[in-house]
Write a protein that holds these residues in place. Sequence first.
Motif, mmCIF file in Angstrom:
data_model
loop_
_atom_site.group_PDB
_atom_site.id
_atom_site.type_symbol
_atom_site.label_atom_id
_atom_site.label_comp_id
_atom_site.label_asym_id
_atom_site.label_seq_id
_atom_site.Cartn_x
_atom_site.Cartn_y
_atom_site.Cartn_z
ATOM 1 N N ALA A 185 -0.071 3.588 4.219
ATOM 2 C CA ALA A 185 -1.291 3.235 4.943
ATOM 3 C C ALA A 185 -1.921 4.482 5.576
ATOM 4 C CB ALA A 185 -0.992 2.186 6.014
ATOM 5 N N GLY A 186 -1.095 5.345 6.136
ATOM 6 C CA GLY A 186 -1.609 6.566 6.756
ATOM 7 C C GLY A 186 -2.248 7.486 5.720
ATOM 8 N N ALA A 216 -5.553 5.804 4.630
ATOM 9 C CA ALA A 216 -6.552 5.850 5.706
ATOM 10 C C ALA A 216 -7.090 7.263 5.891
ATOM 11 C CB ALA A 216 -5.941 5.337 7.012
ATOM 12 N N SER A 217 -6.280 8.255 5.537
ATOM 13 C CA SER A 217 -6.756 9.633 5.662
ATOM 14 C C SER A 217 -7.328 10.152 4.345
ATOM 15 C CB SER A 217 -5.629 10.540 6.169
ATOM 16 O OG SER A 217 -4.500 10.468 5.341
ATOM 17 N N ARG A 218 -7.479 9.254 3.376
ATOM 18 C CA ARG A 218 -8.109 9.585 2.083
ATOM 19 C C ARG A 218 -7.271 10.570 1.282
ATOM 20 N NH1 ARG A 218 -11.622 7.109 -0.130
ATOM 21 N NH2 ARG A 218 -13.153 8.713 -0.610
ATOM 22 N N ASP A 219 -5.946 10.540 1.486
ATOM 23 C CA ASP A 219 -5.043 11.476 0.825
ATOM 24 C C ASP A 219 -4.279 10.724 -0.260
ATOM 25 O OD1 ASP A 219 -3.077 13.242 0.037
ATOM 26 O OD2 ASP A 219 -2.482 13.809 2.070
ATOM 27 N N TYR A 220 -4.654 10.961 -1.507
ATOM 28 C CA TYR A 220 -4.046 10.247 -2.633
ATOM 29 C C TYR A 220 -3.021 11.101 -3.376
ATOM 30 C CZ TYR A 220 -7.429 6.557 -1.851
ATOM 31 O OH TYR A 220 -8.144 5.537 -1.292
ATOM 32 N N PHE A 231 6.986 10.891 1.306
ATOM 33 C CA PHE A 231 7.055 11.375 2.687
ATOM 34 C C PHE A 231 5.673 11.324 3.328
ATOM 35 C CE2 PHE A 231 6.648 14.969 -0.187
ATOM 36 C CZ PHE A 231 5.649 15.736 0.354
ATOM 37 N N ILE A 241 0.544 15.093 6.326
ATOM 38 C CA ILE A 241 0.347 15.816 7.585
ATOM 39 C C ILE A 241 -0.775 15.167 8.406
ATOM 40 C CG2 ILE A 241 -1.305 17.520 6.655
ATOM 41 C CD1 ILE A 241 0.253 19.649 8.337
ATOM 42 N N LEU A 242 -1.743 14.542 7.736
ATOM 43 C CA LEU A 242 -2.838 13.925 8.493
ATOM 44 C C LEU A 242 -2.326 12.748 9.318
ATOM 45 C CD1 LEU A 242 -4.130 14.980 5.568
ATOM 46 C CD2 LEU A 242 -6.195 14.110 6.634
ATOM 47 N N THR A 243 -1.366 12.018 8.776
ATOM 48 C CA THR A 243 -0.801 10.904 9.536
ATOM 49 C C THR A 243 -0.006 11.421 10.731
ATOM 50 O OG1 THR A 243 -0.704 9.529 7.554
ATOM 51 C CG2 THR A 243 0.691 8.860 9.406
ATOM 52 N N ASN A 271 -0.541 14.126 12.255
ATOM 53 C CA ASN A 271 -1.569 14.592 13.180
ATOM 54 C C ASN A 271 -2.142 13.411 13.982
ATOM 55 O OD1 ASN A 271 -2.868 17.055 13.892
ATOM 56 N ND2 ASN A 271 -4.763 16.320 12.942
ATOM 57 N N MET A 296 -2.341 3.992 12.153
ATOM 58 C CA MET A 296 -1.670 4.800 13.175
ATOM 59 C C MET A 296 -1.113 3.944 14.316
ATOM 60 S SD MET A 296 -2.073 7.749 11.901
ATOM 61 C CE MET A 296 -3.046 8.185 10.453
ATOM 62 N N MET A 310 -12.338 14.680 3.015
ATOM 63 C CA MET A 310 -11.463 14.504 1.860
ATOM 64 C C MET A 310 -12.232 13.953 0.661
ATOM 65 S SD MET A 310 -8.307 15.387 2.788
ATOM 66 C CE MET A 310 -7.009 14.413 2.014
#
Lengths: 140, 361
Positions: free
Chosen positions: A25-26, A29-33, A52, A55-57, A59, B92, B116
């Motif tokens: 989910a993190g 939500a941070s648009r990191d695929y 794992f 890093i955005l999550t 953060n 979060m 992004m």
Amino acid sequence: MTYPYRVGDELPPLEIPVTRTLIVAGAIASRDYQDVHHDAELAREKGSPDIFMNILTTNGLVGRYLTDHFGPTAVLRKVAIRLGAPNHPGDVMRLTGRITAVRAGEPAEAVVHVTGDNGIGRHVTGTVTVALPQKGEEGA
Amino acid sequence: MSGAGAEPPRVAAEGRRAGADDPRPGADAPRSAAGTSENDAGRDELRAQLNDAGRDELYDRLRAYEGRPAATAGQGKDPVNEPMIRHWCEAMGDTSPAYRGPDAVAPPTMLQAWTMGGLSGHTDGTGRSAAYDEMFALLDGAGYTSVVATDCEQEYLRPLRPGDRITFDTVIESVSPRKTTKLGTGYFVTTRTDVHADGERAGTHRFRILKYRPAQRTRGSEPARRPRPVINRDNAGFWAGVAEHRLLIQRCLDCATLRLPWLPGCNACGGAEWDTVEAGGEGTVFSHVVMHHPSFPAFAPDGEGGPYAVALVELTEGVRIVSNVIGVPYDKVRVGMPVHLDFLRTDPDLELPVFRASEGG
């Protein structure tokens, strides 16, 4: 002017269960695929035992830890983090924080040293600068 | 990670040294442990043997990208918006009222999220510069295919609110020399992004990634294996000797100078003809380093990784050889310690000359 925050104050620890759902989910939500954050098989091919946390999550969680403590009128100014031991599913990350500086001003700022430890070591080390709530606004 | 595959030309040149228990050709690690050496001259010699004093040509090429743009006038794919803020807060577990309602701001830590490319990437051609793609292609082409983020430093200059249109510029700030980490060997790349909202500076974002070649994992119960020595016509005799438990030193037929590791010609006179002398097997530790990090289970006596000693052993014949010292804990190895030759079968297919610390040494 005095503030209720002092150098040396410890923030109450925050324990965050690192679930597979939180990691995925993190990431989304941070648009990191990046596949290592949602595909265990591909993560293993890249040398990791499982997916794992990105890093955005981390953060975002560090930011949340600070604003949970200082309240919604506190404003994050700087968040600098370094990652170490990865957050894998099934682990628990325990965030701790300690105020290392309080600067007078309008608004005053606090600098907080943050660490997050999981079952395999220190996941994150960070320094956060936060603008403190205006006087009379605490707990608003 | 396949150390032997990292830099073919150099590894070929180091093949004979692999026989002397070289801890992974191409790995940086011995250099990082050099501080534990007790003898400067010996350390330099050891370092020269371990690293071949070669330049990292890939690093030279990567450094040329420092200061070049990674993205110019990049455009956020979506304006700052309430749904993405809500999804972020849900993930979060952030329930702050600052991020809800008519006066909502975005969580500052979302700064990067607005830049992004998402699943489809930046299709307008603004997200990544040609320079950044080129640099990544160089790394991918050399086998450094994996990415992990290690550092993120953000500064927030003004709050982001729903409706703000995001633009950003990114510069490649620095590229590190090749490093070996637990994940594998690679290069740290640091970028700095300036984020604007409706043309106004909103924040900066410094980001460091490790672009790496994944370390080989031991799978199931299969034990870790040391890298194979490269055996060629210049050193085949050395390995034939090892197979018979004989440590053979080359001797120049012209000037009688002994040499180890094996070379096609004499360092002293250039003579090409040689024969061999069998080492008596006695020597002393001339210098040593302790390899602490990263852990290479195949090199540890217990197979669990952890520190191990790499020594430059001076044989009584006067030549030196890089090898491991066994029979004593890594932290008991000392310069001047007497050692004698032994042969260690590390796995069914590999036997190596090593040195056992003498009794009471």
